[in-house]
Design a protein around this motif. Structure first.
Motif, short mmCIF file in Angstrom:
data_model
loop_
_atom_site.label_atom_id
_atom_site.label_comp_id
_atom_site.label_asym_id
_atom_site.label_seq_id
_atom_site.Cartn_x
_atom_site.Cartn_y
_atom_site.Cartn_z
N TYR A 70 -0.03 -32.37 15.50
CA TYR A 70 0.06 -31.03 14.92
C TYR A 70 -0.79 -30.04 15.71
O TYR A 70 -0.40 -28.88 15.89
N LEU A 73 1.19 -28.94 18.65
CA LEU A 73 2.28 -28.07 18.19
C LEU A 73 1.77 -26.66 17.92
O LEU A 73 2.37 -25.67 18.35
N ALA A 74 0.66 -26.59 17.19
CA ALA A 74 0.09 -25.29 16.83
C ALA A 74 -0.41 -24.55 18.07
O ALA A 74 -0.17 -23.35 18.23
N THR A 79 5.14 -24.66 15.87
CA THR A 79 5.21 -25.12 14.47
C THR A 79 6.41 -24.57 13.70
O THR A 79 6.84 -25.19 12.73
N ASP A 80 6.95 -23.44 14.12
CA ASP A 80 8.11 -22.88 13.43
C ASP A 80 9.43 -23.16 14.15
O ASP A 80 10.48 -22.75 13.68
N SER A 126 4.63 -34.26 17.16
CA SER A 126 4.69 -33.31 18.29
C SER A 126 6.12 -32.96 18.69
O SER A 126 6.35 -31.91 19.27
N GLY A 128 8.33 -32.44 16.48
CA GLY A 128 8.79 -31.59 15.39
C GLY A 128 9.62 -32.28 14.33
O GLY A 128 10.32 -31.61 13.56
N ILE A 131 6.59 -32.04 10.23
CA ILE A 131 5.51 -31.11 10.61
C ILE A 131 4.95 -30.27 9.48
O ILE A 131 3.90 -29.66 9.65
N THR A 132 5.59 -30.21 8.34
CA THR A 132 5.04 -29.36 7.27
C THR A 132 3.79 -30.03 6.72
O THR A 132 3.64 -31.26 6.80
#
Length: 185
Positions: A70, A73-74, A79-80, A126, A128, A131-132
């Motif tokens: 995460y 990703l961020a 992340t979206d 990573s 996706g 991921i939430t």
């Protein structure tokens, strides 16, 4: 233990752990089943005394993997974005996957907490796929659930996992304290 008995024990233990996680997924309609649970369960039931199978390494391994996956990703602003399965592979996805896996490996080596299935967990995040915040908590919960099931199964079947951490083999030989020593601890 004979090959047949060992195989039957691995069959029953792995089926039990995944079936319980699957029932929780069915009841909650949440992702309590995901690919890296399989290798973790197999380690638990096939090699319950291995340091890589211990609850310590399992929890640390997947926890670090979730954070690394995460975090990358961020950091790269993904992340979206849709998952790699929908969006396809891109340069940023490659950096995210490679970086999160490398970070997971680095931290686990530093912590002496090897747990190879964690490599799959960091890629699941990573890339996706999960991921939430809710999904990440559920992944952690599923790891705890199957580890507890496997720990209990090991106790019942006579091949227990350690309560927390496995003792590494002694450099002098033997399982715990060398050839002429009693158990450590």
């Amino acid at each position: 233990m004979g090959q047949v008995r060992q195989s039957a024990r691995a069959f029953a233990g792995s089926a039990l752990a995944v079936a319980i996680a699957g029932l929780v997924a069915l009841v909650t309609h949440q992702p309590w089943l995901f690919p890296s649970l399989g290798p973790a369960v197999l380690l638990h039931v096939e090699k319950p005394q291995s340091p890589e199978s211990s609850p310590r390494n399992t929890f640390i391994g997947h926890g670090v993997a979730l954070l690394a996956g995460y975090g990358f990703l961020a950091a790269l602003g993904l992340t979206d974005n849709p998952s790699v399965l929908e969006e396809g592979v891109s340069g940023l996805r490659i950096v995210t996957a490679a970086g999160s896996l490398a970070a997971t490996a680095l931290v686990l080596v530093l912590l002496r907490a090897s747990h190879p299935p964690a490599g799959a967990t960091t890629l699941i995040v990573s890339l996706g796929l999960l991921i939430t915040p809710t999904q990440l908590v559920i992944v952690g919960g599923a790891v705890v659930l199957v580890t507890v099931v496997d720990w209990l199964y090991g106790r019942v079947s006579g091949h227990p996992m350690p309560l927390w951490a496995a003792l590494p083999p002694s450099p002098e030989g033997g399982d715990r304290g060398g050839p002429n020593r009693g158990p450590v601890g």
